[in-house]
Design a protein around this motif. Sequence first.
Motif, PDB file in Angstrom:
ATOM      1  N   TYR A  11       0.789  -1.227   0.061  1.00  0.00           N
ATOM      2  CA  TYR A  11      -0.058  -0.125   0.187  1.00  0.00           C
ATOM      3  C   TYR A  11       0.919   1.173  -0.074  1.00  0.00           C
ATOM      4  O   TYR A  11       1.731   1.352   0.949  1.00  0.00           O
ATOM      5  N   PRO A  16      -3.070   6.812  -8.020  1.00  0.00           N
ATOM      6  CA  PRO A  16      -2.859   5.565  -8.984  1.00  0.00           C
ATOM      7  C   PRO A  16      -2.051   6.240 -10.361  1.00  0.00           C
ATOM      8  O   PRO A  16      -0.991   5.509 -10.791  1.00  0.00           O
ATOM      9  N   ARG A  70      -4.750   1.460 -14.273  1.00  0.00           N
ATOM     10  CA  ARG A  70      -5.130   0.485 -13.450  1.00  0.00           C
ATOM     11  C   ARG A  70      -4.580  -1.049 -13.333  1.00  0.00           C
ATOM     12  O   ARG A  70      -4.427  -1.486 -12.579  1.00  0.00           O
ATOM     13  N   ARG A  71      -4.280  -1.266 -14.772  1.00  0.00           N
ATOM     14  CA  ARG A  71      -3.731  -2.859 -14.915  1.00  0.00           C
ATOM     15  C   ARG A  71      -2.950  -2.851 -16.150  1.00  0.00           C
ATOM     16  O   ARG A  71      -3.057  -2.248 -16.980  1.00  0.00           O
ATOM     17  N   GLU A  95      -1.664  -4.694 -10.562  1.00  0.00           N
ATOM     18  CA  GLU A  95      -2.983  -4.219 -10.647  1.00  0.00           C
ATOM     19  C   GLU A  95      -2.963  -2.897  -9.480  1.00  0.00           C
ATOM     20  O   GLU A  95      -2.475  -2.938  -8.452  1.00  0.00           O
ATOM     21  N   LEU A  96      -3.724  -1.734  -9.889  1.00  0.00           N
ATOM     22  CA  LEU A  96      -3.746  -0.653  -9.008  1.00  0.00           C
ATOM     23  C   LEU A  96      -4.885  -0.441  -8.543  1.00  0.00           C
ATOM     24  O   LEU A  96      -5.807  -0.322  -9.537  1.00  0.00           O
ATOM     25  N   GLU A  97      -5.190  -0.124  -7.207  1.00  0.00           N
ATOM     26  CA  GLU A  97      -6.413   0.156  -6.784  1.00  0.00           C
ATOM     27  C   GLU A  97      -6.514   0.939  -5.628  1.00  0.00           C
ATOM     28  O   GLU A  97      -5.795   0.917  -4.912  1.00  0.00           O
ATOM     29  N   PRO A  98      -7.196   2.217  -5.907  1.00  0.00           N
ATOM     30  CA  PRO A  98      -7.168   3.214  -4.878  1.00  0.00           C
ATOM     31  C   PRO A  98      -7.982   2.504  -3.482  1.00  0.00           C
ATOM     32  O   PRO A  98      -9.110   1.982  -3.738  1.00  0.00           O
ATOM     33  N   VAL A  99      -7.415   2.878  -2.150  1.00  0.00           N
ATOM     34  CA  VAL A  99      -7.995   2.315  -1.049  1.00  0.00           C
ATOM     35  C   VAL A  99      -7.746   3.408  -0.086  1.00  0.00           C
ATOM     36  O   VAL A  99      -6.699   3.752   0.334  1.00  0.00           O
ATOM     37  N   VAL A 103      -2.884   3.575  -2.433  1.00  0.00           N
ATOM     38  CA  VAL A 103      -2.988   2.830  -3.781  1.00  0.00           C
ATOM     39  C   VAL A 103      -2.715   1.235  -3.162  1.00  0.00           C
ATOM     40  O   VAL A 103      -1.557   1.311  -2.747  1.00  0.00           O
ATOM     41  N   LYS A 104      -3.487   0.475  -3.420  1.00  0.00           N
ATOM     42  CA  LYS A 104      -2.990  -0.788  -3.281  1.00  0.00           C
ATOM     43  C   LYS A 104      -2.381  -1.372  -4.594  1.00  0.00           C
ATOM     44  O   LYS A 104      -2.730  -1.444  -5.495  1.00  0.00           O
ATOM     45  N   THR A 106      -0.909  -4.580  -6.446  1.00  0.00           N
ATOM     46  CA  THR A 106      -0.722  -5.989  -6.535  1.00  0.00           C
ATOM     47  C   THR A 106       0.352  -6.312  -7.622  1.00  0.00           C
ATOM     48  O   THR A 106       0.130  -5.953  -8.756  1.00  0.00           O
TER      49      THR A 106
END
Lengths: 153, 105
Positions: A11, A16, A70-71, A95-99, A103-104, A106
């Motif tokens: 994290y 992103p 994102r990917r 893989e990018l994911e806003p949290v 940004v998470k 993976t």
Amino acid sequence: MSDSRFVYVTYIRTTPEKLWNALLDPEFTRQYWVGTWQESDWKPGAPWKIMIPDGRIADSGEIIEIEPPRRLVLSWRNEFIPEMREEGYSRMTYELEPVGESVKLTIIHEMDKPGTKFIASVSNGWPHLLSSLKTLLETGESLVETRRWPETM
Amino acid sequence: MDNVFKALADASRRRLLDLLRADNGQTLGRLCEHLDMTRQAATKHLKLLEEANLVVTIWRGREKLHYLNPVPIHEIADRWIGQFERHRLRALDDLKKALEEENDV
């Protein structure tokens, strides 16, 4: 198991867009990815490679999927260590994911055969790179030992 | 970082991480074969490990696979281990392992 795979998650307090840029932009990767940079047109089907500062190609492959920010899915083969090159292509996914305010990120790096030297080898590298990337984005400076290509390699 | 230390402060959870280190990407069922605990207990431990980001799960078909994520441990090491100490610490660790093996014989 019929395959070899590593999954890493970190994290990072950033956006992103900034993280996407830091993963692909040579200006950024040189700072935390042991002096290397990547060359590609970043379009599906385009070739992709990681360049070593001395002019050799470290790894190469093709863009399989790309969806900024994102990917990204790449095929990926080592080019400079013959016994790893022989193992053929692996598959790497970002893989990018806003949290919340972070940004998470993976990273899945996999090969469809068990016990590969290549996947074992990248599994040593990724945590160190990710730790340095996180430090760079959050503090403005990468970890010192990830700034240069190791002389013995 | 608190949740990482909390997750690691339990022998059963460290055992789960050891099992994943030996064979990454296992299902809950496979992990339970090596554990003296109920499926519910294992699920609870894995949930804490996931919350600490030490275990990551992905779905492949109908299987939920568990992976050891060493990134938070690496971040802890980077916080307290200086760049020039790494080699010396590795040498010290090799020495310790070699001497302890000698004792075992």
